[in-house]
Design an enzyme around this catalytic site. Structure first.
Site, PDB file in Angstrom:
ATOM      1  N   ASN A   9      67.320  51.702 -20.515  1.00 56.45           N
ATOM      2  CA  ASN A   9      66.882  50.831 -19.422  1.00 56.45           C
ATOM      3  C   ASN A   9      66.403  51.675 -18.239  1.00 56.45           C
ATOM      4  OD1 ASN A   9      66.282  48.533 -17.989  1.00 56.45           O
ATOM      5  ND2 ASN A   9      68.392  48.113 -17.365  1.00 56.45           N
ATOM      6  N   GLU A  35      63.334  52.284 -24.242  1.00 54.96           N
ATOM      7  CA  GLU A  35      63.073  51.770 -22.884  1.00 54.96           C
ATOM      8  C   GLU A  35      63.125  52.905 -21.854  1.00 54.96           C
ATOM      9  OE1 GLU A  35      63.726  47.659 -20.356  1.00 54.96           O
ATOM     10  OE2 GLU A  35      65.203  48.175 -21.896  1.00 54.96           O
ATOM     11  N   ASP A 154      66.897  49.107 -30.385  1.00 53.74           N
ATOM     12  CA  ASP A 154      67.128  47.775 -29.840  1.00 53.74           C
ATOM     13  C   ASP A 154      66.207  46.803 -30.560  1.00 53.74           C
ATOM     14  OD1 ASP A 154      67.356  45.487 -28.342  1.00 53.74           O
ATOM     15  OD2 ASP A 154      66.737  46.384 -26.441  1.00 53.74           O
ATOM     16  N   ASN A 156      66.561  43.518 -30.374  1.00 54.53           N
ATOM     17  CA  ASN A 156      66.465  42.309 -29.544  1.00 54.53           C
ATOM     18  C   ASN A 156      66.726  41.024 -30.337  1.00 54.53           C
ATOM     19  OD1 ASN A 156      66.108  42.548 -26.658  1.00 54.53           O
ATOM     20  ND2 ASN A 156      64.285  43.765 -27.116  1.00 54.53           N
ATOM     21  N   HIS A 252      72.861  48.630 -21.813  1.00 57.88           N
ATOM     22  CA  HIS A 252      73.226  48.841 -23.209  1.00 57.88           C
ATOM     23  C   HIS A 252      74.237  49.983 -23.292  1.00 57.88           C
ATOM     24  CE1 HIS A 252      69.755  46.653 -25.228  1.00 57.88           C
ATOM     25  NE2 HIS A 252      69.336  46.722 -23.971  1.00 57.88           N
TER      26      HIS A 252
END
Length: 263
Positions: A9, A35, A154, A156, A252
């Protein structure tokens, strides 16, 4: 072989929170990061983003700055780096990078994946639907090829009710929609790939992402949307898993799995 997957992130934010110091204590052989929210030129010259002892490969988003992006760090130098999943939309968003390692029993391919999220609106869900149509083509090719394949990242999507705390309230939300979960069923069913974490750990309340709203982290009201997805031969060699929650390095948690593989 210790493989770590981590949605940062924002890799610069994760660095400020101590991710790289913690990573060094874990001594992973391969690290898959998602990310990035940074361009590679913004990371040049900063020692933390080029950890000593690792070969580092970044795949940035070109369509939008400060968005998406993936990376792979490896102690062993890959024999080849494959960038992108063969789809203009997702490759411009920097969503996939893969490292190939020649092994005695056949190639080992390890990929870092950041799947689209549909939670911010219909236009993003539409993008996610295009990804759900395209990505299985790559997975099928890798699953059918000789050697082993591991994609970390990830996805999602929470696969089953056990994989998120408030599943009853999320049945109509992106990330737990019926057709998304059916997509995961096919991934771990007819395609023959394996959810490695679940092979080792069948317990409840095992999550990797928590909303930054309310007290989701404190109360462990989370989702398990970060995965190691492997071909069966490699999955059988998994020996231990760990989700690191002692510090909040991102929204995360890093997911680490050890494999009985000479790397």
């Amino acid at each position: 072989m210790r493989v770590m997957s981590f949605n940062a992130n924002g890799i610069r934010a994760a660095q400020r929170k101590g991710f790289f110091e913690w990573m060094a204590t874990q001594d992973p052989d391969v690290v898959c990061i998602q990310e990035l929210k940074a361009q590679q030129h913004q990371l040049e010259g900063v020692e933390a983003f080029w950890p000593a002892g690792y070969h580092c490969f970044y795949e940035e988003a070109t369509s939008r700055k400060g968005y998406s992006g993936v990376a792979i760090y490896s102690k062993r130098e890959p024999d080849e780096i494959i960038r992108g999943m063969g789809h203009d939309e997702f490759d411009a968003e920097g969503r996939y990078i893969e490292a190939r390692f020649a092994m005695p029993e056949g190639d080992l391919n390890i990929a870092s994946l950041y799947a689209p999220s549909g939670s911010s609106g219909d236009h993003r869900q539409d993008s996610k639907e295009r990804y759900l149509m395209h990505f299985p083509q790559l997975l099928a090719a890798r699953a059918a090829a000789p050697g082993d394949y591991l994609v970390c990242g990830d996805l999602n999507i929470a696969h089953k009710e056990i994989d998120l705390k408030n599943w009853k309230n999320n049945k109509k939300n992106s990330g737990f929609l019926p057709h998304e979960r059916e997509w995961m069923d096919r991934l771990f069913g007819e395609m023959g790939l394996v959810d490695v974490f679940r092979e080792i750990n069948p317990n409840e309340d095992q999550f990797t992402w928590w909303s930054q709203r309310g007290r989701a982290w404190d109360n462990n009201v989370g989702w398990r949307i970060d995965y190691h997805v492997a071909t069966p031969g490699l999955a059988k060699k998994a020996t231990a898993e760990s989700v690191y929650r002692a510090e909040r390095l991102s929204d995360h948690a890093p997911l680490t799995i050890d494999y009985d593989v000479q790397f």
